[in-house]
Design a protein around this motif. Structure first.
Motif, PDB file in Angstrom:
ATOM      1  N   ARG A 222     -96.046 -27.589   7.273  1.00  0.00           N
ATOM      2  CA  ARG A 222     -95.130 -27.092   6.231  1.00  0.00           C
ATOM      3  C   ARG A 222     -93.845 -27.904   6.239  1.00  0.00           C
ATOM      4  O   ARG A 222     -93.307 -28.246   5.186  1.00  0.00           O
ATOM      5  CB  ARG A 222     -94.830 -25.606   6.460  1.00  0.00           C
ATOM      6  CG  ARG A 222     -95.852 -24.675   5.836  1.00  0.00           C
ATOM      7  CD  ARG A 222     -95.379 -23.230   5.875  1.00  0.00           C
ATOM      8  NE  ARG A 222     -95.184 -22.748   7.238  1.00  0.00           N
ATOM      9  CZ  ARG A 222     -96.152 -22.217   7.981  1.00  0.00           C
ATOM     10  NH1 ARG A 222     -97.363 -22.092   7.494  1.00  0.00           N
ATOM     11  NH2 ARG A 222     -95.917 -21.805   9.208  1.00  0.00           N
ATOM     12  N   ASN A 223     -93.366 -28.237   7.439  1.00  0.00           N
ATOM     13  CA  ASN A 223     -92.167 -29.067   7.512  1.00  0.00           C
ATOM     14  C   ASN A 223     -92.373 -30.394   6.785  1.00  0.00           C
ATOM     15  O   ASN A 223     -91.519 -30.840   6.029  1.00  0.00           O
ATOM     16  CB  ASN A 223     -91.805 -29.369   8.969  1.00  0.00           C
ATOM     17  CG  ASN A 223     -91.163 -28.180   9.658  1.00  0.00           C
ATOM     18  OD1 ASN A 223     -90.678 -27.272   8.993  1.00  0.00           O
ATOM     19  ND2 ASN A 223     -91.169 -28.183  10.979  1.00  0.00           N
TER      20      ASN A 223
ATOM     21  N   GLU B  70     -88.328 -21.682   9.520  1.00  0.00           N
ATOM     22  CA  GLU B  70     -88.790 -22.359  10.745  1.00  0.00           C
ATOM     23  C   GLU B  70     -88.324 -23.806  10.720  1.00  0.00           C
ATOM     24  O   GLU B  70     -88.422 -24.488   9.719  1.00  0.00           O
ATOM     25  CB  GLU B  70     -90.331 -22.299  10.829  1.00  0.00           C
ATOM     26  CG  GLU B  70     -90.998 -22.877   9.597  1.00  0.00           C
ATOM     27  CD  GLU B  70     -92.478 -22.507   9.475  1.00  0.00           C
ATOM     28  OE1 GLU B  70     -92.971 -21.696  10.259  1.00  0.00           O
ATOM     29  OE2 GLU B  70     -93.110 -23.058   8.582  1.00  0.00           O
ATOM     30  N   TYR B  71     -87.779 -24.240  11.839  1.00  0.00           N
ATOM     31  CA  TYR B  71     -87.365 -25.643  11.860  1.00  0.00           C
ATOM     32  C   TYR B  71     -87.754 -26.356  13.141  1.00  0.00           C
ATOM     33  O   TYR B  71     -87.479 -27.514  13.319  1.00  0.00           O
ATOM     34  CB  TYR B  71     -85.860 -25.774  11.604  1.00  0.00           C
ATOM     35  CG  TYR B  71     -84.986 -24.918  12.485  1.00  0.00           C
ATOM     36  CD1 TYR B  71     -84.786 -25.241  13.819  1.00  0.00           C
ATOM     37  CD2 TYR B  71     -84.349 -23.798  11.960  1.00  0.00           C
ATOM     38  CE1 TYR B  71     -83.983 -24.459  14.608  1.00  0.00           C
ATOM     39  CE2 TYR B  71     -83.533 -23.005  12.751  1.00  0.00           C
ATOM     40  CZ  TYR B  71     -83.351 -23.347  14.076  1.00  0.00           C
ATOM     41  OH  TYR B  71     -82.560 -22.566  14.861  1.00  0.00           O
ATOM     42  N   GLY B  72     -88.405 -25.645  14.042  1.00  0.00           N
ATOM     43  CA  GLY B  72     -88.793 -26.290  15.283  1.00  0.00           C
ATOM     44  C   GLY B  72     -89.775 -27.414  15.012  1.00  0.00           C
ATOM     45  O   GLY B  72     -90.521 -27.372  14.039  1.00  0.00           O
TER      46      GLY B  72
ATOM     47  N   PHE C 142     -82.300 -26.288   5.612  1.00  0.00           N
ATOM     48  CA  PHE C 142     -82.890 -25.166   6.339  1.00  0.00           C
ATOM     49  C   PHE C 142     -83.092 -25.522   7.813  1.00  0.00           C
ATOM     50  O   PHE C 142     -83.936 -24.951   8.493  1.00  0.00           O
ATOM     51  CB  PHE C 142     -84.193 -24.708   5.682  1.00  0.00           C
ATOM     52  CG  PHE C 142     -83.937 -23.989   4.386  1.00  0.00           C
ATOM     53  CD1 PHE C 142     -83.364 -22.731   4.385  1.00  0.00           C
ATOM     54  CD2 PHE C 142     -84.218 -24.599   3.180  1.00  0.00           C
ATOM     55  CE1 PHE C 142     -83.081 -22.081   3.197  1.00  0.00           C
ATOM     56  CE2 PHE C 142     -83.946 -23.952   1.984  1.00  0.00           C
ATOM     57  CZ  PHE C 142     -83.366 -22.685   1.985  1.00  0.00           C
ATOM     58  N   GLY C 143     -82.353 -26.500   8.278  1.00  0.00           N
ATOM     59  CA  GLY C 143     -82.321 -26.787   9.704  1.00  0.00           C
ATOM     60  C   GLY C 143     -83.362 -27.768  10.198  1.00  0.00           C
ATOM     61  O   GLY C 143     -83.487 -28.001  11.400  1.00  0.00           O
ATOM     62  N   LYS C 144     -84.131 -28.347   9.292  1.00  0.00           N
ATOM     63  CA  LYS C 144     -85.180 -29.256   9.752  1.00  0.00           C
ATOM     64  C   LYS C 144     -84.596 -30.629  10.074  1.00  0.00           C
ATOM     65  O   LYS C 144     -83.830 -31.178   9.297  1.00  0.00           O
ATOM     66  CB  LYS C 144     -86.261 -29.392   8.687  1.00  0.00           C
ATOM     67  CG  LYS C 144     -86.931 -28.070   8.359  1.00  0.00           C
ATOM     68  CD  LYS C 144     -87.944 -28.242   7.258  1.00  0.00           C
ATOM     69  CE  LYS C 144     -88.304 -26.940   6.577  1.00  0.00           C
ATOM     70  NZ  LYS C 144     -88.913 -25.931   7.441  1.00  0.00           N
TER      71      LYS C 144
ATOM     72  N   MET D 196     -91.537 -19.065   3.984  1.00  0.00           N
ATOM     73  CA  MET D 196     -91.912 -19.232   5.393  1.00  0.00           C
ATOM     74  C   MET D 196     -91.239 -20.472   5.969  1.00  0.00           C
ATOM     75  O   MET D 196     -90.652 -20.445   7.041  1.00  0.00           O
ATOM     76  CB  MET D 196     -93.433 -19.393   5.452  1.00  0.00           C
ATOM     77  CG  MET D 196     -93.966 -19.510   6.833  1.00  0.00           C
ATOM     78  SD  MET D 196     -94.117 -17.892   7.535  1.00  0.00           S
ATOM     79  CE  MET D 196     -95.680 -18.090   8.330  1.00  0.00           C
ATOM     80  N   SER D 197     -91.320 -21.569   5.223  1.00  0.00           N
ATOM     81  CA  SER D 197     -90.816 -22.831   5.748  1.00  0.00           C
ATOM     82  C   SER D 197     -89.298 -22.809   5.897  1.00  0.00           C
ATOM     83  O   SER D 197     -88.736 -23.536   6.722  1.00  0.00           O
ATOM     84  CB  SER D 197     -91.243 -23.988   4.842  1.00  0.00           C
ATOM     85  OG  SER D 197     -91.001 -25.207   5.490  1.00  0.00           O
ATOM     86  N   ALA D 198     -88.643 -21.947   5.105  1.00  0.00           N
ATOM     87  CA  ALA D 198     -87.188 -21.861   5.232  1.00  0.00           C
ATOM     88  C   ALA D 198     -86.783 -21.235   6.557  1.00  0.00           C
ATOM     89  O   ALA D 198     -85.679 -21.440   7.047  1.00  0.00           O
ATOM     90  CB  ALA D 198     -86.615 -21.052   4.071  1.00  0.00           C
TER      91      ALA D 198
END
Ligand SMILES: Nc1ncnc2c1ncn2[C@@H]1O[C@H](COP(=O)(O)OP(=O)(O)O)[C@@H](O)[C@H]1O
Ligand SMILES: [Mg+2]
Lengths: 254, 291, 289
Positions: free
Chosen positions: B160-161, A113-115, B175-177, A109-111
């Protein structure tokens, strides 16, 4: 993510004269390489050849000394890793770097989403994402382990979770760093199937592998790296029949 | 007796807010701050100043306190982005030490060592709330709001981030974070919530000085989070309640002079932290072991 | 002349900082144990000295008492706290918290036994005399500097030229390697704790006879040790030594520009600058991200 269409076999990512040295030792030495859309390129070479370093330069994990990296014609060299990732270039790590304290599900899931803030999502979109993760779990054989902490997985499961994270994203280019090393024959079949299916679906894949025998069946192109230099970048047959390369390659094996 | 109970309840609610907000960065972002009392203090001083000089309305004092703490917390975020582990502990310790000096020296804002007196009580639409019993309603509601905010954050993609970054920064970025941004926001949120506790504390006690915002307080808060259990939802609350009830428990049971109660309390929680790390590193509420 | 006066004082302070911080850095560098209770070792040594000395037993028994206290504490915390903690987890954070807890307990125990006020041991060596016009130096300043030279010199010889010293240096790179030297990693670690604890003894004694003590002194000591080992480069004993001297001098020379309550802030401004600009420190190995 840009959705510029590129014809099958046209260069998606172009590496030009890339250099990187560590304290005088050239880890990547004047490498020029195209990764072509929709095909599997295998990057082979002995240990310490600079394969991982090349990935690190493409993804922005390391700063290059000189050279260019072009993605869909745009220069991306020197960009921040998260911005490069957002363009659609994603990778796995040789040492996996899973989110160890999180469950398998949350890792995947976390992979996706990056917002910074939770994205408002329609229930349809939410449902699609869930389906997608379910499908990835199915394909990687992790369905039963969805609630297990990454740390508690077995070796092969950890390697598949590393694949699962990238499979769930919408990346157009996958850079896979030794994803098959140490797998047993069964897992290995599963792994090859994943690669075949995703190539079929249009994903461009670059895979680092130490052992050519494993990936030869699926490789469309082979790039051969030795001591930082790209010695070949051609069809598998051409590379395999080159006596010079065979010497380096088989010399390394013995 | 009744006033005593409500006083204790108010303190538990206020320290509960502090512990919950500290747990937010310790438990989820892996940022081990020994400077949380700085933001508690900033919240208290700012709301006191606004209450005395601008308006006593709590709807102004609390947001002002949060704003100031949030801005100053960028100083803490800076090293948190660059280093972790022992380096960050040292940096936060340094910030705490410097802040105490500033709090003691900047007389026009903090009243120096003497502190600030006659701080107006909580003022909601003109109604002043200073009875411990009424104030308890306010403080417990504030605690519940803070818990709701942190829970919502922790369970969302933001949480989660944070955990992803704690486990592997490089993978999270791949992964873009945006790792620096997410960490900064976590520190800022934590500091702003601590300031809420500061504002409530100032208006409840109506007198503040630097004594409440020193390293001892940061240590106490860290002890609350650790003893209760880092990265859990109930842990910090259990820790806060336990460590605040402890002194009164000691004073009931003990033959000690009053002056030694504080010392005994610190000895107990000091040794308590050590024993927990040996036998149960997850804390009272946390899971038994990390393995 | 003020600058010279401050430089001499700074050198004295720096010598003591170097001794203390090197002890911490040696322990952290070789065992990877974040020994936050190092400040407690200092406080114990200082209070033991104070107690025996005030009881009228004389200087030498007081020094022995301080040394015994420091060594016993170092060994006890290693065996009773760090070994069990490391057996089942031993992440940076668990070790830090365990150590931190002991530090808090020791500080308050000392406060209950000896009182929380400031105490100073008065010796004939504490009194300053004017050695140049306007320059006052107490004999203890020279003692401090001499102690730093002797103790750190001995440490250098030990690390470079003895069997055990070389085993000790191997410990951080590869704990199994020390078996080649015929020693177990735990045995070596215990030796490291003894050495690290002994190094704070001269600093603790001289501090008790100059600036004085209170139970919270451990915090200050720990702050300085941490700052010096980071500024010097984590794990670099020589870098820490240098950083200890620099911090002592900076703290003292800062009085030319700021009031005394800001000197600790100066230490941390330096620390902050290093963390932000050069996290590997003066002599540390640069670490890849
Ligand atoms: N961050 C780094 N710092 C210093 N040297 C490095 C770093 N990363 C890789 N190297 C060196 O660069 C060379 C190539 O390494 P790598 O790219 O990991 O090889 P491969 O992946 O082909 O096995 C090796 O000699 C390695 O030691
Ligand atoms: Mg590699």
């Amino acid at each position: 993510m840009t959705s510029t269409t590129i014809a099958h076999g046209e260069p998606l990512l172009q590496v030009r004269n890339l250099d990187k040295s560590f304290g005088g030792m050239k880890a990547v030495d004047d490498v020029t390489l195209d990764l072509r859309a929709g095909i599997v390129t295998t990057l082979v070479g002995p240990n310490g050849a600079g394969k991982t370093t090349l990935f690190n330069l493409i993804t922005g994990n390391l700063a290059r000394d000189s050279g260019e990296v072009e993605w869909l014609g745009q220069d991306i060299a020197g960009g921040k890793p998260h911005l490069i990732a957002r363009r659609g270039i994603m990778r796995t790590y040789q040492d996996l770097r899973l989110f160890d304290s999180m469950s398998v599900w949350d890792n995947i899931m976390s992979a996706t989403e990056y917002g910074l803030l939770p994205m408002p999502m329609s229930s349809a979109a939410r449902h699609r994402r869930k389906e997608r993760i379910e499908e990835v779990l199915e394909r990687t054989g992790l369905s039963d382990k969805r609630d297990t902490r990454a740390l508690d997985l077995a070796y092969a499961e950890r390697k598949f979770l590393s694949m699962a994270r990238i499979m769930a994203t919408e990346a157009r280019l996958w850079l896979l760093d030794e994803p098959a090393s140490g797998l047993d024959p069964n897992s290995y079949e599963r792994f090859l199937k994943i690669l075949r299916d995703d190539r079929e679906a249009g994903t461009t894949i670059c895979i680092i592998e130490h052992n050519l025998d494993i990936v030869i069946g699926i490789s469309d192109r082979i790039a051969f790296l030795d001591r930082g230099r790209l010695l070949a970048d051609a069809e598998p047959d051409t590379v395999l029949n080159d006596p010079e390369l065979a010497k380096i390659y088989f010399g390394d094996q013995s | 007796m009744e006033a005593y109970i409500f006083n204790l309840l108010n303190l538990i609610a206020i320290y509960g807010i502090l512990a919950v907000s500290l747990n937010f960065i310790i438990g989820y972002a892996g940022i081990y701050s020994l400077a949380h009392a700085v933001f508690f203090g900033l919240g208290a001083y700012t709301s006191a100043w606004v209450g005395l000089n601008v308006t006593p309305s709590t709807f102004v004092t609390i947001p002002a306190a949060m704003l100031v703490a949030a801005i100053v917390s960028l100083v803490l975020a800076l090293p948190a982005l660059r280093v972790r582990g022992e380096y960050f502990v040292a940096a936060s310790l340094g910030l705490q030490v410097i802040a105490v000096t500033v709090f003691s020296e900047w007389k026009s804002f903090t009243g120096g060592i003497g502190g600030v007196l006659a701080i107006p009580p909580v003022n909601l639409f003109g109604a002043e709330i200073y009875q411990p019993r009424e104030f308890a309603i306010v403080s417990v509601i504030a605690l519940l709001i803070v818990i709701a905010i942190t829970l919502a954050l922790v369970r969302s993609s933001f949480g989660r981030n944070l955990r992803a970054i704690r486990d592997s920064e490089s993978a999270a970025a791949s992964f873009g974070k945006n790792v620096p941004l997410i960490k900064t926001v976590a520190v800022v949120i934590s500091a702003a919530l601590a300031a809420v506790a500061g504002a409530l504390y100032a208006s409840f006690i109506s007198f503040i000085n630097v004594e409440s915002f020193m390293l001892d307080t940061s240590v106490l808060l860290m002890a609350m989070v650790i003893i209760g259990g880092t990265g859990t939802f109930l842990g910090p609350l259990v820790g806060a309640a336990l460590l605040l009830i402890l002194p009164s428990a000691i004073s009931y049971l003990s033959f000690l002079p009053q002056t030694e109660i504080g010392a005994l309390q610190q000895i107990i929680y000091g040794l308590g932290m050590t024993l927990l790390m040996i036998f149960r590193p997850g804390g009272i509420v946390g899971r038994r072991s990390g393995t | 002349m003020l600058a010279l006066q401050l430089a001499v004082t700074g050198l004295q302070t720096g010598a003591l900082y170097a001794l203390t911080a090197v002890g911490f850095s040696l322990i952290f560098g070789s065992t990877r144990i974040f020994h936050f209770a190092h400040g407690a070792t200092f406080a114990i040594a200082a209070y033991f000295f104070y107690f025996v000395f005030q009881a009228g037993f004389g200087t030498v028994p007081a020094i022995l008492g301080a040394s015994a206290g420091a060594i016993a504490f170092g060994l006890l915390i290693y065996w009773l706290v760090y070994v069990p903690v490391q057996r089942h987890e031993g992440s940076f954070f668990t070790v830090f918290v365990a150590s931190f807890g002991v530090g808090i307990a020791v500080q308050n125990l000392l406060g209950m036994v000896f009182g929380r006020g400031f105490v100073t041991v008065n010796t004939s060596l504490s009194r300053s005399s004017e050695i140049l016009p306007g320059l006052y130096v107490a004999p203890l300043a020279w003692v401090a500097i001499a102690c730093a030279i002797v103790f750190l010199g001995a440490l250098h010889l030990f690390l470079r030229h003895t069997h055990t010293g070389m085993a000790l240096r191997a410990l951080s790179d590869n704990p199994e390697l020390v078996r080649i030297f015929g020693l177990s990693p735990q045995r070596i670690s215990a030796i490291v704790f003894v050495i690290g604890s002994v190094l704070v003894v001269p600093a603790a004694i001289i501090t008790s006879a100059t600036t004085g003590l209170n139970p919270a002194i451990g915090h200050h000591v720990m702050l300085i040790s941490l700052a010096a080992s980071i500024v010097g480069g984590i794990g670099s004993v020589y870098g820490t030594l240098l950083a200890g001297l620099i911090l002592g001098l900076a703290e003292s020379m800062a009085l030319l520009f700021v009031a005394s309550q800001w000197t600790e802030a100066v230490t941390f401004a330096i620390l902050f600058a290093f963390i932000l600009i050069r996290p590997s420190g003066l002599l540390g190995r640069a670490t890849a991200h």
